[in-house]
Scaffold this active site. Structure first.
Site, mmCIF file in Angstrom:
data_model
loop_
_atom_site.group_PDB
_atom_site.id
_atom_site.type_symbol
_atom_site.label_atom_id
_atom_site.label_comp_id
_atom_site.label_asym_id
_atom_site.label_seq_id
_atom_site.Cartn_x
_atom_site.Cartn_y
_atom_site.Cartn_z
ATOM 1 N N PRO A 205 14.828 31.576 -46.745
ATOM 2 C CA PRO A 205 13.379 31.391 -46.633
ATOM 3 C C PRO A 205 13.010 30.683 -45.316
ATOM 4 C CG PRO A 205 14.253 30.288 -48.605
ATOM 5 C CD PRO A 205 15.419 30.906 -47.901
ATOM 6 N N VAL A 206 11.916 31.154 -44.705
ATOM 7 C CA VAL A 206 11.491 30.605 -43.408
ATOM 8 C C VAL A 206 10.862 29.220 -43.608
ATOM 9 C CG1 VAL A 206 9.866 31.010 -41.489
ATOM 10 C CG2 VAL A 206 11.109 32.918 -42.490
ATOM 11 N N GLY B 40 13.852 24.357 -44.340
ATOM 12 C CA GLY B 40 14.928 23.381 -44.161
ATOM 13 C C GLY B 40 16.310 23.992 -44.315
ATOM 14 N N LEU B 41 16.385 25.314 -44.473
ATOM 15 C CA LEU B 41 17.694 25.958 -44.685
ATOM 16 C C LEU B 41 18.236 26.613 -43.408
ATOM 17 C CD1 LEU B 41 17.352 27.531 -48.261
ATOM 18 C CD2 LEU B 41 18.691 25.548 -47.605
ATOM 19 N N GLY B 42 17.622 26.330 -42.284
ATOM 20 C CA GLY B 42 18.194 26.784 -41.008
ATOM 21 C C GLY B 42 17.952 28.253 -40.710
ATOM 22 N N ASP C 38 21.303 22.091 -36.406
ATOM 23 C CA ASP C 38 21.153 23.344 -37.163
ATOM 24 C C ASP C 38 21.997 24.453 -36.547
ATOM 25 O OD1 ASP C 38 19.318 21.852 -38.520
ATOM 26 O OD2 ASP C 38 17.677 23.298 -38.393
ATOM 27 N N ALA D 156 17.844 29.149 -36.877
ATOM 28 C CA ALA D 156 19.162 29.050 -36.232
ATOM 29 C C ALA D 156 20.065 30.202 -36.668
ATOM 30 C CB ALA D 156 19.814 27.708 -36.574
ATOM 31 N N ALA D 157 20.008 30.550 -37.956
ATOM 32 C CA ALA D 157 20.884 31.621 -38.464
ATOM 33 C C ALA D 157 20.499 32.963 -37.852
ATOM 34 C CB ALA D 157 20.818 31.672 -39.992
#
Ligand code: MEV
Length: 308
Positions: A96-97, A100-102, A147, A105-106
């Site tokens: 999800p954009v 906080g899950l990066g 991240d 960066a991914a």
């Protein structure tokens, strides 16, 4: 055709203070990922397709600061490719954009890797990380680099800005429930809010960053010893300091309280805050009941993940 994937990430301890030179701990979250595919395209030129964000356009039509376009151009420039081959860069992500899950960066890491291989010039992790860091500056403004580092290397990191990357030993596996408030909150805004506090009263907030830095160090030792009770207490302490930095939110606090009430050993917000995700440390027998409590408290989704 070439394809590359990169995992999401979660910050265990030290977000925000890490922007001010303190250490932080983060781990990859492999249940979610971004994938980039590059293939030849007869339409001519370079096309960018990202259905998640409704994007389908020639690279030449995209603004210089459009994050995906910027990362693609940075790969061409780093590899000295002045006339890119006709191709489509297709990006998909289950991260999800602004949560906080990066996700940013991914996506960058997946695109950099897939494109470099497509061009016949695979890049070393260090180069991938450096290019992804440049892209992070567009997302965050003043990123610490944590991240892109955890996403590039795909392993737990003990990160201090400007220092060589260190990993850490996990004495005993531990399980996290990751609860999503469902509220998108751009990291740039939370980082900017902390900067405004710090600029107004630097001495006061430097002390808070020091306290967070100490918690990170103690948490790392607790992880290495496999001391989960202490690890949970450090999470609670870190959350309280993040609340004082104004980066938690009523939604995050509600999920943190719900997790603690359902028997989590500790809980805190994770990442930029003001929305996005929180994490709770759970003993495996409590994992399902904590996950249910998070859902009952309004979590848009819950991921259970074990750090091996
Ligand atoms: C974002 O995942 C973590 C922050 O500390 C920002 C950064 O380190 O760049 C909030």
């Amino acid at each position: 055709m070439t394809t590359a994937s990169a995992p999401g990430k979660i910050i265990l301890f030290g977000e925000h203070a890490v922007v001010y030179g303190r250490p932080a701990l983060a781990v990859p979250v492999k249940q979610v990922q971004a994938t980039a595919t590059v293939r030849e395209d007869a339409r001519g030129g370079v096309w960018v397709e990202a259905p998640n964000i409704g994007l389908s356009a020639p690279l030449a039509d995209l603004a210089l600061d459009q994050p995906l376009a910027a990362v693609i151009r940075s790969v061409f420039s780093a590899l000295g490719v002045s006339r890119p081959p006709n191709c489509t860069v297709y990006v998909q992500s289950t991260i999800p954009v602004a949560s906080g899950l990066g996700s940013g960066a991914a996506v960058s890491v997946a695109v950099i890797r897939a494109l470099a291989v497509f061009l016949g010039r695979p890049l070393a992790d260090e180069q991938v990380n450096a290019l992804a860091f440049e892209a992070e500056k567009l997302h965050h403004g003043t990123p610490s680099g944590i991240d892109n580092t955890v996403v590039t290397y795909g392993r737990p990191v003990y990160f201090t800005q400007g220092r060589p990357i260190k990993t850490f030993r996990v004495g005993a596996p531990f399980t996290l429930a990751i609860g999503d408030t469902g509220v998108a909150a751009p990291t740039k805004e939370a980082v900017g809010a902390v900067r405004a506090l710090w600029q107004a009263e630097p001495a006061r907030w430097e002390k808070v960053f020091d306290q967070i830095g100490e918690i990170v160090w103690e948490a790392r030792q607790a992880i290495e010893r496999g001391d989960l009770a202490e690890l949970g207490r450090r999470m609670d302490a870190n959350h309280a300091l993040l609340q004082s930095l104004t980066v938690s939110s009523p939604d995050l606090d509600r999920l943190v309280e719900a997790a603690r009430g359902a028997g989590a050993l500790g809980a805190k917000m994770s990442g930029g805050g003001r929305g996005g995700n929180m994490i709770a440390l759970v003993a495996p027998p409590q994992a399902e009941s904590v996950a249910r409590a998070l859902q009952a408290a309004g979590a848009a989704r819950v991921i259970l993940t074990t750090i091996p």
